[in-house]
Design a protein around this motif. Structure first.
Motif, PDB file in Angstrom:
ATOM      1  N   UNK A  91       0.839  -1.204   0.000  1.00  0.00           N
ATOM      2  CA  UNK A  91       0.000   0.000   0.000  1.00  0.00           C
ATOM      3  C   UNK A  91       0.871   1.250   0.000  1.00  0.00           C
ATOM      4  N   UNK A  92       1.972   1.230   0.766  1.00  0.00           N
ATOM      5  CA  UNK A  92       2.862   2.386   0.828  1.00  0.00           C
ATOM      6  C   UNK A  92       3.505   2.706  -0.511  1.00  0.00           C
ATOM      7  N   UNK A  93       3.951   1.676  -1.226  1.00  0.00           N
ATOM      8  CA  UNK A  93       4.538   1.886  -2.555  1.00  0.00           C
ATOM      9  C   UNK A  93       3.491   2.445  -3.510  1.00  0.00           C
ATOM     10  N   UNK A  94       2.259   1.941  -3.406  1.00  0.00           N
ATOM     11  CA  UNK A  94       1.185   2.466  -4.248  1.00  0.00           C
ATOM     12  C   UNK A  94       0.858   3.911  -3.926  1.00  0.00           C
ATOM     13  N   UNK A  95       0.846   4.257  -2.634  1.00  0.00           N
ATOM     14  CA  UNK A  95       0.592   5.647  -2.242  1.00  0.00           C
ATOM     15  C   UNK A  95       1.693   6.569  -2.759  1.00  0.00           C
ATOM     16  N   UNK A  96       2.936   6.111  -2.688  1.00  0.00           N
ATOM     17  CA  UNK A  96       4.050   6.912  -3.209  1.00  0.00           C
ATOM     18  C   UNK A  96       3.888   7.138  -4.711  1.00  0.00           C
ATOM     19  N   UNK A  97       3.472   6.093  -5.426  1.00  0.00           N
ATOM     20  CA  UNK A  97       3.290   6.214  -6.875  1.00  0.00           C
ATOM     21  C   UNK A  97       2.215   7.241  -7.219  1.00  0.00           C
ATOM     22  N   UNK A  98       1.203   7.357  -6.376  1.00  0.00           N
ATOM     23  CA  UNK A  98       0.158   8.361  -6.602  1.00  0.00           C
ATOM     24  C   UNK A  98       0.746   9.777  -6.616  1.00  0.00           C
ATOM     25  N   UNK A  99       1.825   9.966  -5.892  1.00  0.00           N
ATOM     26  CA  UNK A  99       2.463  11.274  -5.797  1.00  0.00           C
ATOM     27  C   UNK A  99       3.689  11.383  -6.710  1.00  0.00           C
ATOM     28  N   UNK A 100       3.772  10.509  -7.719  1.00  0.00           N
ATOM     29  CA  UNK A 100       4.860  10.591  -8.681  1.00  0.00           C
ATOM     30  C   UNK A 100       6.187  10.094  -8.163  1.00  0.00           C
ATOM     31  N   UNK A 111       7.354   6.937   3.765  1.00  0.00           N
ATOM     32  CA  UNK A 111       8.162   5.906   4.402  1.00  0.00           C
ATOM     33  C   UNK A 111       7.877   5.829   5.898  1.00  0.00           C
ATOM     34  N   UNK A 112       7.866   6.988   6.549  1.00  0.00           N
ATOM     35  CA  UNK A 112       7.629   6.995   7.997  1.00  0.00           C
ATOM     36  C   UNK A 112       6.225   6.508   8.327  1.00  0.00           C
ATOM     37  N   UNK A 113       5.246   6.900   7.515  1.00  0.00           N
ATOM     38  CA  UNK A 113       3.876   6.441   7.742  1.00  0.00           C
ATOM     39  C   UNK A 113       3.774   4.934   7.541  1.00  0.00           C
ATOM     40  N   UNK A 114       4.482   4.415   6.540  1.00  0.00           N
ATOM     41  CA  UNK A 114       4.437   2.973   6.262  1.00  0.00           C
ATOM     42  C   UNK A 114       5.099   2.176   7.375  1.00  0.00           C
ATOM     43  N   UNK A 115       6.267   2.614   7.811  1.00  0.00           N
ATOM     44  CA  UNK A 115       6.958   1.912   8.896  1.00  0.00           C
ATOM     45  C   UNK A 115       6.127   1.967  10.175  1.00  0.00           C
ATOM     46  N   UNK A 116       5.512   3.127  10.422  1.00  0.00           N
ATOM     47  CA  UNK A 116       4.636   3.250  11.598  1.00  0.00           C
ATOM     48  C   UNK A 116       3.465   2.270  11.496  1.00  0.00           C
ATOM     49  N   UNK A 145      -5.430  -6.423  10.367  1.00  0.00           N
ATOM     50  CA  UNK A 145      -4.134  -5.997   9.829  1.00  0.00           C
ATOM     51  C   UNK A 145      -4.299  -5.408   8.432  1.00  0.00           C
ATOM     52  N   UNK A 146      -5.069  -6.081   7.584  1.00  0.00           N
ATOM     53  CA  UNK A 146      -5.281  -5.591   6.220  1.00  0.00           C
ATOM     54  C   UNK A 146      -6.004  -4.243   6.244  1.00  0.00           C
ATOM     55  N   UNK A 147      -7.004  -4.112   7.109  1.00  0.00           N
ATOM     56  CA  UNK A 147      -7.755  -2.850   7.203  1.00  0.00           C
ATOM     57  C   UNK A 147      -6.871  -1.712   7.685  1.00  0.00           C
ATOM     58  N   UNK A 148      -6.015  -2.009   8.657  1.00  0.00           N
ATOM     59  CA  UNK A 148      -5.110  -0.971   9.157  1.00  0.00           C
ATOM     60  C   UNK A 148      -4.125  -0.542   8.079  1.00  0.00           C
ATOM     61  N   UNK A 166      -3.972   4.370   2.417  1.00  0.00           N
ATOM     62  CA  UNK A 166      -4.519   4.910   1.160  1.00  0.00           C
ATOM     63  C   UNK A 166      -5.053   6.324   1.349  1.00  0.00           C
ATOM     64  N   UNK A 167      -5.395   6.669   2.574  1.00  0.00           N
ATOM     65  CA  UNK A 167      -5.938   7.995   2.853  1.00  0.00           C
ATOM     66  C   UNK A 167      -4.868   8.963   3.366  1.00  0.00           C
ATOM     67  N   UNK A 168      -3.626   8.474   3.456  1.00  0.00           N
ATOM     68  CA  UNK A 168      -2.539   9.319   3.958  1.00  0.00           C
ATOM     69  C   UNK A 168      -2.134  10.345   2.911  1.00  0.00           C
ATOM     70  N   UNK A 169      -1.939  11.582   3.353  1.00  0.00           N
ATOM     71  CA  UNK A 169      -1.467  12.647   2.475  1.00  0.00           C
ATOM     72  C   UNK A 169      -0.123  13.145   2.980  1.00  0.00           C
ATOM     73  N   UNK A 170       0.955  13.025   2.172  1.00  0.00           N
ATOM     74  CA  UNK A 170       2.286  13.442   2.634  1.00  0.00           C
ATOM     75  C   UNK A 170       2.356  14.902   3.055  1.00  0.00           C
TER      76      UNK A 170
END
Length: 453
Positions: free
Chosen positions: A104-113, A380-385, A433-436, A441-445
Motif C-alpha cells: 500500500x505504501x509503494x502504491x501511495x508513493x506512486x500516486x504522488x509521482x 516511508x515513515x507512515x508505512x513503517x509506523x 491488519x489488512x484494514x489498518x 490509502x488515505x494518507x497525504x504526505x
C-alpha cells in the motif's frame, strides 16, 4: 552508448571500448556500490523465528498438561485445547503485517509521482537524517541560459561568442548548450574546432582557425599561466549573483568573459524548508565554483555547501558523510551522479534526468520536484509506523488469545474456547491488519498551499 547527439553530425574515433569506456567504469562503480548495501532484515521474520517455535512449545505443554491433569474425558479436552492453541496462533496476521503495508505504501508513493524500486528503500527513506542535493537539474531547472557576454579590448560580443560557440561545439556539458543556443539565436555561424579536449572540472580547449582557445573557469586559466586581470572582480560579482562565469582566452591572452545562469526551480526553497523542518540536514553538492554554489544555497535556504567537486568525487563525499554516522539520501539527475546515487543509503533520481541515474537510484521522482523527496520520507515513515502497528496488534492478539485457547479461563471457572471461535478470531486478526494497512490509502504526505504535511 552513453552519448546523445541532439544537433548535426559528428566524426567519432573510439579510443576505448567495452569495459574500458567511461560509461562502463561508471556502471561498474554503480554495481559495486549496489552490492555493498547491507540487506535489511525483515522484522516480521525475526519475530516469526521466535514466535513459531514458542507456539509449538506452548501447544505441547498444553497437550501434556490437559492429558496429565485435566478432567475426564482427558483426551477430548487435550485435543480441543491443543488444536485451539494452534488455530488461534496461526501467524497469518504476522505474515501480512509487513508486505501488505509495503504494498500500500509503494502504491501511495506512486500516486504522488514517486516510484520506489523495492520495499527496503521505502523502509530506509524514513530513517534519513542527511539529504545531499546535486545543484544543476536538481535544485535548478537544468536549462542554463547565457546571461553575460563581456569582451576584452580586442573583441566585440559577436566575435567572443563566435569563438566560445566554436570551442563548445565539442562539449556535452549543459553550459555548452547554453552558449551554443545563444549563438544560434543571434545567427552566429561558428568555425570548426580541432584538437578538442575537455579538462575535468575546469573547462575545454582546442584550436579554432589556427589559434589555441581555452574556455573555462579561473583554475583553467591559472593552470595555463593566463591572468584574467580586471575580469576577476567581474567574475566574482557574477558568481555571488548565482551565475557561473567562464573565461575565454586566445593564444595565451584573455579575450573576455561569459556567464551562464540556471534558474532555480520555483518550489526548491519550500521543499528544502520542509526537509529542514523535519530535522533533516540538507547539503548542496556541486562541481560549480564556491561563490556561485553559495549564492544558490542562500537563495534556497541551504546552510552547508560542498563545491568544486570533480564528477568522480561525488560518491566519495557521500561516503565521507556516511563515515560520520549519517544516514544519507542523495538526489541527482546526471550520469556523474550515478555512483553517488548508488552509494547513498537511499538514492533519489530526478525523473527528467539520465537513464543511468534513474537505474542507479532506489527512488525515481517522476515530477522532478524536490517535494518528492519530502513526500517519499513522509510516506516511508507512515508505512513503517503502520507496519509497527500491525506487528504490535498481531503480537497482542496472540499474547491474549493463546492463554485463553490453552484453557486459562477454565481454571477459574470460565469456559473453554471453541475451536470455531478461535478460527474466526484468527481470521479477524488478519482482517484487522489488512484494514489498518489500507488506512495508508488515505494518507497525504503534505497539505498543498503551504500547510503542514
Amino acid at each position: 552508448g552513453g552519448t546523445l547527439n541532439k544537433v548535426g553530425s559528428f566524426l567519432m574515433q573510439a579510443k576505448h571500448v567495452g569495459a574500458d569506456t567511461a560509461l562502463a567504469r561508471i556502471v561498474e562503480m554503480v554495481r559495486q556500490a549496489q552490492n555493498s548495501k547491507p540487506a535489511i532484515g525483515r522484522l516480521a521474520d525475526r519475530i516469526a523465528s521466535v514466535f513459531v517455535p514458542s507456539v509449538l512449545i506452548i501447544a505441547v505443554l498444553t497437550c501434556l498438561a490437559w492429558y496429565n491433569f485435566g478432567p475426564d474425558p482427558r483426551v477430548s479436552y487435550m485435543l480441543v485445547t491443543t488444536m485451539t492453541v494452534l488455530i488461534i496462533a496461526c501467524p497469518c496476521a504476522l505474515g501480512l503485517a509487513t508486505p501488505i503495508a509495503i504494498m500500500v505504501g509503494v502504491g501511495k508513493a506512486a500516486e504522488h509521482g514517486i516510484l520506489i524500486r523495492n520495499g527496503e528503500a521505502l523502509q530506509r527513506a524514513g530513517s534519513l537524517d542527511t539529504v545531499v542535493l546535486d545543484k544543476t537539474g536538481t535544485v535548478t531547472e537544468g536549462r542554463p541560459a547565457l546571461t553575460v557576454v563581456e569582451p576584452g579590448s580586442d573583441f566585440n560580443e559577436a566575435g567572443l561568442l563566435r569563438l566560445a560557440a566554436a570551442i563548445e561545439q565539442g562539449s556535452e556539458h549543459p553550459l555548452a548548450e547554453a552558449v551554443l543556443q545563444a549563438a544560434r539565436e543571434r545567427d552566429i555561424v561558428w568555425p570548426a574546432v580541432e584538437d578538442f579536449a575537455a579538462v575535468e572540472g575546469q573547462g575545454v580547449h582546442g584550436c579554432v582557425e589556427g589559434s589555441k582557445v581555452l574556455f573555462g573557469n579561473a583554475k583553467l586559466m591559472a593552470d595555463n599561466g593566463i591572468e584574467p586581470g580586471r575580469l576577476v572582480a567581474r567574475a566574482e560579482a557574477l558568481a555571488c549573483d548565482a551565475q557561473t562565469p567562464m573565461f575565454l582566452a586566445v593564444d595565451g591572452r584573455i579575450a573576455g568573459l561569459l556567464a551562464v545562469s540556471d534558474p532555480i526551480k520555483a518550489d526548491s526553497h519550500e521543499a528544502i524548508a520542509r526537509l529542514q523542518a523535519e530535522g533533516i540536514r540538507v547539503v548542496l553538492l556541486t562541481g560549480d565554483n564556491r561563490a556561485t554554489a553559495e549564492a544558490v544555497a542562500r537563495t534556497v535556504g541551504v546552510d552547508e555547501v560542498i563545491a568544486e567537486v570533480l564528477p568522480g568525487e561525488k560518491a566519495d563525499k557521500v561516503a565521507m558523510l556516511q563515515g560520520e554516522g549519517c544516514v544519507v539520501g542523495m538526489v541527482g539527475d546526471g550520469i556523474n551522479d550515478a555512483p553517488a546515487l548508488a552509494g547513498a543509503d537511499v538514492g533519489f533520481a530526478i525523473g527528467t534526468g539520465t537513464d543511468v541515474a534513474i537505474e542507479s537510484a532506489d527512488v525515481t521522482l517522476m515530477r522532478g520536484s524536490l517535494h518528492g523527496v519530502a513526500d517519499a520520507i513522509a510516506v516511508s515513515r507512515a508505512t513503517v509506523r503502520n507496519i509497527k502497528q500491525n506487528l504490535f496488534g498481531a503480537f497482542i492478539y496472540n499474547v491474549v488469545g493463546i492463554p485463553v485457547a490453552a484453557g486459562v479461563l477454565y481454571l477459574f471457572g470460565g469456559p473453554l474456547l471453541n475451536p470455531v471461535i478461535a478460527g474466526a478470531a484468527m481470521a479477524l486478526s488478519s482482517v484487522t491488519v489488512v484494514s489498518n494497512a489500507n488506512r495508508l490509502r488515505f494518507f497525504q504526505p503534505r497539505v498543498r498551499g503551504g500547510g503542514r504535511p
